[in-house]
Write a protein that holds these residues in place. Structure first.
Motif, PDB file in Angstrom:
ATOM      1  N   MET A   1      -8.466  -0.464  -1.836  1.00  0.00           N
ATOM      2  CA  MET A   1      -8.822  -1.012  -0.533  1.00  0.00           C
ATOM      3  C   MET A   1     -10.332  -1.090  -0.384  1.00  0.00           C
ATOM      4  O   MET A   1     -11.088  -0.387  -1.068  1.00  0.00           O
TER       5      MET A   1
ATOM      6  N   ILE B   1      -8.852   0.450  -9.946  1.00  0.00           N
ATOM      7  CA  ILE B   1      -8.518  -0.879  -9.451  1.00  0.00           C
ATOM      8  C   ILE B   1      -8.191  -1.850 -10.590  1.00  0.00           C
ATOM      9  O   ILE B   1      -7.429  -2.796 -10.417  1.00  0.00           O
TER      10      ILE B   1
ATOM     11  N   ASP C   1      -6.306   4.184  -6.366  1.00  0.00           N
ATOM     12  CA  ASP C   1      -6.752   2.796  -6.474  1.00  0.00           C
ATOM     13  C   ASP C   1      -5.892   1.967  -7.408  1.00  0.00           C
ATOM     14  O   ASP C   1      -5.891   0.738  -7.319  1.00  0.00           O
TER      15      ASP C   1
ATOM     16  N   THR D   1      -4.909  -0.571   3.815  1.00  0.00           N
ATOM     17  CA  THR D   1      -5.540  -1.651   3.055  1.00  0.00           C
ATOM     18  C   THR D   1      -5.810  -2.857   3.941  1.00  0.00           C
ATOM     19  O   THR D   1      -6.920  -3.420   3.933  1.00  0.00           O
TER      20      THR D   1
ATOM     21  N   ASP E   1     -10.400  -5.730  -3.732  1.00  0.00           N
ATOM     22  CA  ASP E   1      -9.199  -4.960  -3.430  1.00  0.00           C
ATOM     23  C   ASP E   1      -8.001  -5.707  -4.008  1.00  0.00           C
ATOM     24  O   ASP E   1      -8.161  -6.617  -4.828  1.00  0.00           O
TER      25      ASP E   1
END
Length: 400
Positions: A305, A170, A300, A345, A283
Motif C-alpha cells: 500500500m 512488493i 507487502d 490499501t 502499490d
C-alpha cells in the motif's frame, strides 16, 4: 511441530518468524540481501502496531527507541495556516490503549532481529533469494539462489519444508507465481526523502508532531526520529511518474524546484534537506487469493500500500501475529486479513488522490471540512485502524 520457510527477512518476515516459532515450530528465514538489515528512514507506528509488537514480545524494546508524538497536524502548505490536528495524548492513548510513535526503520527492525537471533527455533540465512516454489500434498520446496559468502559464486538449490510464507515485498517472487499479477501499479507520485540532524533545525520548528503540509499536487511531511536527534523529511509530488524508481540520489536543487508555492515555514524546513533520495510510489490492487496449498503471502507481498495511511508496517505486524495464532491454517489466516488490508490499501490511495493534493476551491472545501472536526471526531475516523484488537480475531490461546 512444522518446519516453515519464510521468503524475505524484512519487518514482516522477521515478525512472522517470531510468531510462528512461538507456537513451537521451526522457521528458516531466507533473505536475499547479504545481511539482515532494514534500509530507509522514518516510519510511523499507530497503537495497532504496538499491540502486535507486544504480542510478539518486543513492544517495550521498540518503545525504548521511539519518539511518542503529541499530534498529527494538517497544514495548508500554500498559506501556512494550521487546518486541523488529531491529538495523540490523553484521551487518544486512553481510548486506543497505546501511544502513537515514530521511529527510524532500523529502530523497529533491530528488536525483531535480536529476538529472532535469540530464538533457537529460528534460522536466519542471508544471501538466499527465493525465486519460486513447487509443492506436493506433503511438502513445499522453495527454489533458492544462494550468493555471496553463503556460496562459491552463485548456486541454485532448494529448501524443503511443510510451509512457505512469501514475505518478500512488493516485487515478491512468491506472489508472482501464486497470483501472477505482473509488475506493481505505479501511482504517478514521486517521493523525495532526507534525514537531517535536529541541531540544524531552528529551535522554534522542533515540533513533537507529525506535520503534513498539503498543496496542489504535492504534500510535505516531517517528524522527529532517532530519539529526537534527527528530523525525517518526506516530500511527495503528484507528477504522473510512470517509471519505477527506488532510492536514486537526487540533487537538492531539483527537490526545491518541485514544490512551488510552499509557505515560508515549510520552505525553510524543506531547504534544510540534504543527500536526498527519490522513489516512485507503487502499490497493487487488493486480491482474494493469498494462499496456494502450503504457501501464503504476508505484508507487502500480500497487500502493498501507499504510505498515506501510515499502515504498511502496522498491517504487516498484524499479519504476523494472526498467522502465528492460527498456524498452520493458512486459509483462515488469509480470510481474517484480506478485508481489513484491502480497506487500508484503498484508503491510502484515496488520501493521496483526494485529501492531500487538491487545489483552489477543492482545497478550501477540504480545509473547512477538516477544521470543523473535533479531536473526538478525528479519533472516530481513525478508530477502525488504530483500535484494532488482534485478540478478537484469533483464538484466545494464541494471545499471551
Amino acid at each position: 511441530m512444522a518446519n516453515t520457510l519464510i521468503a524475505g527477512g524484512g519487518i514482516g518476515g522477521l515478525a512472522a518468524a517470531l510468531s510462528i516459532a512461538r507456537e513451537g515450530n521451526r522457521v528458516t528465514v531466507l533473505e536475499r540481501g547479504d545481511r539482515f538489515a532494514e534500509l530507509g528512514a522514518g516510519i510511523q507506528l499507530a497503537p495497532n502496531a504496538f499491540r502486535a509488537l507486544d504480542l510478539l514480545g518486543v513492544g517495550d524494546r521498540v518503545r525504548d527507541r521511539a519518539v511518542f508524538i503529541d499530534e498529527l497536524r494538517f497544514m495548508d502548505g500554500t498559506t501556512g495556516d494550521r487546518v486541523a490536528g488529531l491529538p495523540l495524548t490523553g484521551a487518544y492513548r486512553e481510548r486506543f490503549g497505546n501511544p502513537y510513535a515514530v521511529v527510524s526503520r532500523g529502530d523497529l527492525y533491530q528488536p525483531l532481529l535480536d529476538a529472532c537471533r535469540a530464538d533457537g527455533r529460528i534460522e536466519l540465512l542471508p544471501g538466499h533469494t527465493v525465486t519460486g516454489y513447487t509443492q506436493s500434498a506433503a511438502e513445499v520446496a522453495a527454489e533458492v539462489v544462494v550468493t555471496g559468502r553463503a556460496a562459491d559464486g552463485v548456486t541454485a538449490t532448494s529448501f524443503e519444508a511443510d510451509y512457505l510464507i512469501g514475505a518478500d515485498g512488493i516485487r515478491s517472487a512468491v506472489r508472482a507465481q501464486l497470483v501472477g499479477d505482473g509488475r506493481p501499479r505505479v501511482s504517478g507520485h514521486t517521493i523525495y526523502r532526507s534525514v537531517i540532524p535536529m541541531d540544524r533545525v531552528p529551535a522554534e520548528l522542533r515540533w513533537n508532531v507529525v506535520t503534513l503540509w498539503a498543496g496542489p499536487k504535492w504534500h510535505f511531511v516531517h517528524y522527529p526520529i532517532g530519539g529526537g536527534a534527527f528530523l525525517n523529511l518526506a516530500a511527495t509530488r503528484d507528477d504522473g511518474a510512470a517509471r519505477e524508481v527506488a532510492g536514486e540520489p537526487v540533487a537538492r536543487d531539483r527537490v526545491r524546484k518541485e514544490f512551488p508555492g510552499l509557505s515560508d515555514t515549510a520552505r525553510a524546513l524543506l531547504e534544510l534537506g540534504d543527500e536526498w533520495r527519490t522513489w516512485v510510489l507503487c502499490d497493487r490492487d487488493p486480491v482474494a487469493n493469498w494462499v496456494d496449498g502450503r504457501v501464503a503471502l504476508l505484508g507487502d507481498a500480500a497487500h502493498p500500500m501507499l504510505q498515506y495511511a501510515a499502515q504498511g508496517a502496522c498491517t504487516a505486524l498484524e499479519d504476523a501475529v494472526v498467522i502465528g495464532g492460527v498456524f498452520p491454517d493458512l486459509d483462515t489466516y488469509a480470510g481474517l486479513r484480506r478485508e481489513r488490508t484491502a480497506r487500508a490499501t484503498l484508503t491510502a490511495r484515496w488520501l493521496g488522490e483526494h485529501l492531500y493534493h487538491p487545489a483552489g476551491e477543492a482545497a478550501r472545501d477540504r480545509n473547512a471540512t477538516l477544521a470543523a472536526l473535533s479531536g473526538t471526531d478525528l479519533h472516530d475516523h481513525v478508530a477502525w485502524l488504530h483500535a484494532f484488537d488482534l485478540a478478537e480475531r484469533i483464538p484466545s490461546d494464541a494471545v499471551r
